[in-house]
Design a protein around this motif. Structure first.
Motif, mmCIF file in Angstrom:
data_model
loop_
_atom_site.group_PDB
_atom_site.id
_atom_site.type_symbol
_atom_site.label_atom_id
_atom_site.label_comp_id
_atom_site.label_asym_id
_atom_site.label_seq_id
_atom_site.Cartn_x
_atom_site.Cartn_y
_atom_site.Cartn_z
ATOM 1 N N CYS A 1 1.691 4.550 -2.955
ATOM 2 C CA CYS A 1 1.604 5.959 -2.696
ATOM 3 C C CYS A 1 3.037 6.332 -2.914
ATOM 4 O O CYS A 1 3.260 7.794 -2.703
ATOM 5 C CB CYS A 1 1.434 6.101 -1.382
ATOM 6 S SG CYS A 1 -0.433 5.474 -0.910
ATOM 7 N N GLY B 1 1.777 7.396 1.900
ATOM 8 C CA GLY B 1 0.851 6.588 2.464
ATOM 9 C C GLY B 1 0.567 6.266 3.738
ATOM 10 O O GLY B 1 0.056 5.205 4.229
ATOM 11 N N ARG C 1 0.732 -1.146 -0.235
ATOM 12 C CA ARG C 1 -0.164 -0.121 -0.114
ATOM 13 C C ARG C 1 0.928 1.286 0.060
ATOM 14 O O ARG C 1 0.590 2.163 -0.773
ATOM 15 C CB ARG C 1 -0.949 -0.286 1.371
ATOM 16 C CG ARG C 1 -1.925 1.074 1.426
ATOM 17 C CD ARG C 1 -2.736 1.152 2.345
ATOM 18 N NE ARG C 1 -1.828 1.211 3.787
ATOM 19 C CZ ARG C 1 -1.772 1.992 4.418
ATOM 20 N NH1 ARG C 1 -1.666 3.426 3.704
ATOM 21 N NH2 ARG C 1 -0.679 2.291 5.413
ATOM 22 N N VAL C 2 2.039 1.298 0.800
ATOM 23 C CA VAL C 2 2.716 2.667 0.996
ATOM 24 C C VAL C 2 3.459 2.752 -0.353
ATOM 25 O O VAL C 2 3.882 3.643 -0.765
ATOM 26 C CB VAL C 2 3.530 2.651 2.094
ATOM 27 C CG1 VAL C 2 2.808 2.645 3.415
ATOM 28 C CG2 VAL C 2 4.423 1.306 2.160
#
Length: 322
Positions: free
Chosen positions: A211, A267, A207-208
């Motif tokens: 980002c 993120g 997820r990060v």
């Protein structure tokens, strides 16, 4: 480190004792001890809290940045009892954890009242996960705007446990943790009530990265290890951290937090993960604590210590007596 511990108990006939407020961010011996009835579930909740200075041999005078919250009879409801631990970090970590401790109950109550005013009933009853998400995101936004708190490179984790009658709702942002002691197969076993949000988790790492973050340990950033390797071990060397694509910041070892404005662009978010469990006769107690505990002890080791020393000198369990 900060810790709250609770135990579910048989009704004692004294109606329970209300004790709320909760501690200051730091200070050896900052503690509370009390009992609160949960009449809707026929329980009595015994609780204790404690903060202890961390040991930093190179910085013996380092400020403790933890804070905790105890709010029994939350929102005036005898079946609602809120416990939370906040672990600050960065130069202004103590201010961030203290801000979150004060803001969370207010915004959680506001979320519940706003929904009830709209005819939907209390959000704490109908959608506790939604109430926690609204409150923690609100804390984050208010912290960004607070002139007395510089959260550009500082912030706090937050783990909160709400006893709501016969249910337990746990909301977590960061790497503090909640764990229950549950009687199972002839022994007291640890039941995880939250999930650490760190780059060790493949889903959080992905997820990060989506980002724009880089995920590397300090050794990888310094060129000591292969920067593309992902074989980190929890108990060996520096942990994987979140870095901006174009700079050596923020370097957080967690993927969610309150504050940390500079980290949001890669993120690091304030959205909590929320877990709800039914309190059963097998649930003996739960512990809410910062990683000052869980960095060195496994969840099962913490549960074992509570069983041996019910009010262990730095582990303060919440006992659920039914």
């Amino acid at each position: 480190m900060g810790c709250a511990h609770g135990k579910c108990c048989l009704p004692r006939g004294d109606g329970g004792v209300r004790r709320e407020g909760g501690g200051v961010p730091g200070g050896r011996g900052g503690s509370t001890l009390g009992r609160a009835a949960v009449p809707g579930a026929g329980l009595t909740l015994e609780y204790a809290t404690l903060t202890v200075d961390g040991l930093y041999p190179d910085s013996p005078g380092r400020e403790t940045q933890d804070a905790y919250l105890v709010a029994t009879r939350f929102a005036g409801d005898p079946d609602l009892h809120l416990f939370a631990v906040f672990d600050g970090h960065g130069a202004c970590g103590a201010a961030c954890s203290g801000f979150a401790r004060d803001a969370l109950p207010r915004l959680l109550l506001l979320a519940a009242e706003d929904d009830a005013a709209g005819g939907g009933g209390s959000l704490l009853a109908t959608d506790p996960a939604g109430a926690f998400r609204a409150a923690m995101v609100g804390v984050n936004e208010e912290m960004h705007a607070a002139p007395a708190v510089d959260d550009s490179m500082s912030g706090t984790t937050a783990v909160a446990a709400l006893v709501a009658g016969g249910a337990l709702h746990v909301a977590n942002v960061g790497d503090s943790r909640a764990v229950a002691g549950v009687w199972r197969d002839g022994r007291v076993a640890a039941e995880e009530l939250s999930w650490d949000q760190t780059p060790f988790r493949a889903d959080e790492r992905a997820r990060v990265k989506a980002c724009g973050a880089r995920v590397m340990s300090v050794e990888q950033v310094e060129g000591v290890r292969d920067p593309d390797a992902e074989g980190w071990l929890a108990d060996e060397g520096d942990p994987p951290r979140v870095w901006a694509r174009d700079g050596l910041y923020p370097g957080t070892a967690f993927t969610r937090s309150l504050g940390d404005l500079a980290a949001e662009g890669v993120g690091v978010i304030a959205d909590p993960e929320v877990k709800t469990v039914e309190i059963t006769p097998a649930h003996l107690f739960f512990v809410v604590a910062s990683d000052g505990v869980f960095e060195f002890l496994s969840s099962q080791e913490v549960v074992d210590m509570v069983m041996i020393f019910p009010l262990f000198n730095f582990l303060a369990p919440l006992r659920l007596l039914s």
